[in-house]
Write a protein that holds these residues in place. Structure first.
Motif: not given
Length: 113
Positions: A21-23, A12-16
């Motif tokens: 950051x539009x990664x 969840x943290x990583x995807x958020x």
């Protein structure tokens, strides 16, 4: 197995962060894991790999950095690495110890494209 819940929180943290950051793809995730958390590295890695499928984090390298359990004696003030959960000060014998590291569990950094 609490590793699945932890893996979900990490994802969840990583995807958020990736979305903000539009990664397009997350390639590496560094997580600080304290000795006192009881996390089994292989279980966390397996769970994360399983739930990251078909997300921006699929295939990302999960780097788990172990943080030792360290306490400070409240009597003599000395810091010591705790072995086998023995919270007795090896310098003065006091049982009044304050944990100063080893409980961490947080995403330290991530790399993305």
């Amino acid at each position: 197995m609490h590793e699945m819940a932890l893996a979900e929180g990490i994802l969840d943290i990583v995807l958020s962060y990736a979305d903000k950051n539009e990664a397009k793809k997350v390639t590496e995730i560094s997580v600080l894991v304290g000795e006192m958390t009881g996390v089994v590295d292989e279980s966390l890695e397996f769970c994360f790999t399983s739930i990251a499928k078909e997300t921006k984090a699929e295939g990302a390298k999960l780097i788990l950095k172990r943080i030792p359990l360290v306490a400070r004696c409240l009597e003599c003030g000395k810091e010591t690495k705790i072995e086998r959960y023995n919270f007795t000060c090896p310098h003065c014998g006091s049982l009044r110890m304050e944990t100063i590291s080893g409980r961490e569990l947080r995403v330290e950094s991530l790399e993305a494209d």
